[in-house]
Design a protein around this motif. Structure first.
Motif, PDB file in Angstrom:
ATOM      1  N   ALA A 179      -0.983 -32.764 -14.730  1.00  0.00           N
ATOM      2  CA  ALA A 179      -1.271 -31.497 -14.021  1.00  0.00           C
ATOM      3  C   ALA A 179      -2.592 -31.347 -14.130  1.00  0.00           C
ATOM      4  O   ALA A 179      -3.202 -30.808 -13.280  1.00  0.00           O
ATOM      5  N   ALA A 180      -3.214 -31.587 -15.309  1.00  0.00           N
ATOM      6  CA  ALA A 180      -4.752 -31.284 -15.406  1.00  0.00           C
ATOM      7  C   ALA A 180      -5.637 -32.162 -14.682  1.00  0.00           C
ATOM      8  O   ALA A 180      -6.608 -31.691 -14.178  1.00  0.00           O
ATOM      9  N   SER A 184      -6.733 -22.196 -13.955  1.00  0.00           N
ATOM     10  CA  SER A 184      -5.391 -23.279 -14.083  1.00  0.00           C
ATOM     11  C   SER A 184      -5.635 -24.509 -14.711  1.00  0.00           C
ATOM     12  O   SER A 184      -4.735 -25.024 -15.448  1.00  0.00           O
ATOM     13  N   THR A 185      -6.592 -25.157 -14.195  1.00  0.00           N
ATOM     14  CA  THR A 185      -6.846 -26.640 -14.832  1.00  0.00           C
ATOM     15  C   THR A 185      -7.142 -26.533 -16.272  1.00  0.00           C
ATOM     16  O   THR A 185      -6.606 -27.290 -17.178  1.00  0.00           O
ATOM     17  N   PHE A 186      -7.885 -25.610 -16.681  1.00  0.00           N
ATOM     18  CA  PHE A 186      -8.333 -25.432 -17.922  1.00  0.00           C
ATOM     19  C   PHE A 186      -6.955 -25.158 -18.990  1.00  0.00           C
ATOM     20  O   PHE A 186      -6.825 -25.740 -20.027  1.00  0.00           O
ATOM     21  N   PHE A 234      -2.138 -29.591 -22.687  1.00  0.00           N
ATOM     22  CA  PHE A 234      -2.208 -30.960 -23.015  1.00  0.00           C
ATOM     23  C   PHE A 234      -2.681 -31.342 -24.291  1.00  0.00           C
ATOM     24  O   PHE A 234      -2.050 -32.095 -25.018  1.00  0.00           O
ATOM     25  N   LEU A 235      -3.817 -30.723 -24.897  1.00  0.00           N
ATOM     26  CA  LEU A 235      -4.399 -30.934 -26.076  1.00  0.00           C
ATOM     27  C   LEU A 235      -3.468 -30.295 -27.092  1.00  0.00           C
ATOM     28  O   LEU A 235      -3.318 -31.142 -28.285  1.00  0.00           O
ATOM     29  N   CYS A 236      -2.565 -29.098 -27.100  1.00  0.00           N
ATOM     30  CA  CYS A 236      -1.846 -28.597 -27.990  1.00  0.00           C
ATOM     31  C   CYS A 236      -0.770 -29.966 -28.075  1.00  0.00           C
ATOM     32  O   CYS A 236      -0.173 -30.134 -29.418  1.00  0.00           O
ATOM     33  N   PHE A 249       2.231 -28.931 -11.502  1.00  0.00           N
ATOM     34  CA  PHE A 249       0.914 -28.967 -10.671  1.00  0.00           C
ATOM     35  C   PHE A 249       1.431 -28.298  -9.217  1.00  0.00           C
ATOM     36  O   PHE A 249       0.733 -27.400  -8.764  1.00  0.00           O
ATOM     37  N   GLY A 250       2.347 -28.837  -8.783  1.00  0.00           N
ATOM     38  CA  GLY A 250       2.725 -28.274  -7.098  1.00  0.00           C
ATOM     39  C   GLY A 250       3.175 -26.997  -7.098  1.00  0.00           C
ATOM     40  O   GLY A 250       3.045 -26.410  -6.087  1.00  0.00           O
TER      41      GLY A 250
END
Length: 285
Positions: free
Chosen positions: A39-40, A180-182, A188-190, A222-223
């Motif tokens: 998604a990112a 949203s991307t951040f 993801f990092l979590c 994402f969609g």
């Protein structure tokens, strides 16, 4: 209407993919981490057009994005667990009926008048969630099948209310893509941190089904956001109607998939709860 239909299909796919992942014994933490990486990357490519400049310009909303990223991954774990323990129908309804929370938050925060109709909508939504979870032999029912959707209902409501606050006070329309991307990146990092904490177990769990389903989940995730934003911006319908149609049709499509694909059964009380959900969404309009 094309964007609205694409948003509905994407959102429904999230619940279906989680349910399918159970058949392949995919670990949720690995599945969700791959999902948020996907998604990112899609956000960076499609919404940010390969530019990092919006991140530097959005320093004021970074604390909110970090908080929301943590909540996003927590809610995704709840959706995954609930889809596998309580079924697609109950999970989708609990997740989507949380719409009443940001509606009431908006009414109080912006000092709008709260009508009797809005109170009826809240009471009906709560009754719908409880009725959908009701089982004849409640004593023998797995507690997780009841507790997880209820927790998801409350958690999603809080998260959606926070999103509404951030959207109204912290970011502009032009910043929504970078924001949203951040958020996806933080989630993801979590997820990566959780995988690292488990040692090297994730390497043994990284099967082809887990990788493929994780990527598909990320695309659907994402969609659901990307198409819904476009539906709000480009539809000639009022935003309240777009919200209601989106949630109603996701609940309907998910229930249909749950019944015909995964053979999920509903008793009379569950069906009544399903109908109450639509009554509640009608009163929210």
């Amino acid at each position: 209407m094309i964007y609205l239909a694409a948003s509905i299909i994407s959102s429904t796919s999230i619940f279906i993919i989680f349910r399918v992942a159970k058949n392949f014994a995919c670990r949720l933490n690995l599945l969700i981490t791959i999902n948020y990486l996907t998604a990112a990357l899609l956000g960076y490519i499609i919404m940010m057009r390969f530019s990092l400049r919006p991140f530097a310009q959005g320093i004021h909303w970074l604390p909110f994005a970090i908080s929301l990223g943590v909540l996003f991954i927590a809610m995704f774990f709840l959706i995954g667990l609930s889809s596998q323990k309580a079924g697609i129908t109950a999970t989708t309804l609990a997740n989507k009926m949380s719409l009443v929370f940001p509606v009431f938050f908006s009414l109080y925060w912006f000092s709008e008048q709260v009508t009797t109709t809005k109170y009826i909508a809240l009471a009906t939504a709560l009754a719908a969630v409880v009725a959908t979870l009701w089982k004849k032999d409640i004593a023998r029912t797995n507690p997780a099948a009841v507790f997880l959707p209820l927790l998801l209902f409350a958690g999603s409501g809080f998260t959606d209310s926070l999103i509404k606050y951030i959207q109204a006070t912290q970011i502009t329309t032009g910043e929504s893509g970078a924001f949203s991307t951040f958020v996806f990146l933080v989630a993801f990092l979590c997820g990566s941190g959780l995988l690292a904490a488990g040692g090297g177990k994730w390497k043994r769990q990284l099967t082809w089904p887990a990788l493929l389903l994780g990527i598909l989940l990320g695309m659907a995730n994402f969609g659901s956001l990307y198409f819904f934003i476009n539906a709000l911006n480009m539809s000639r319908l009022d935003s309240s109607l777009v919200f209601a149609l989106n949630n109603m049709l996701i609940v309907m499509l998910s229930a249909t998939a749950g019944h015909f694909i995964f053979n999920e059964k509903m008793n009379r009380v569950n069906v009544a709860g399903f109908i109450l959900a639509f009554v509640s969404l009608y009163f929210i309009l």
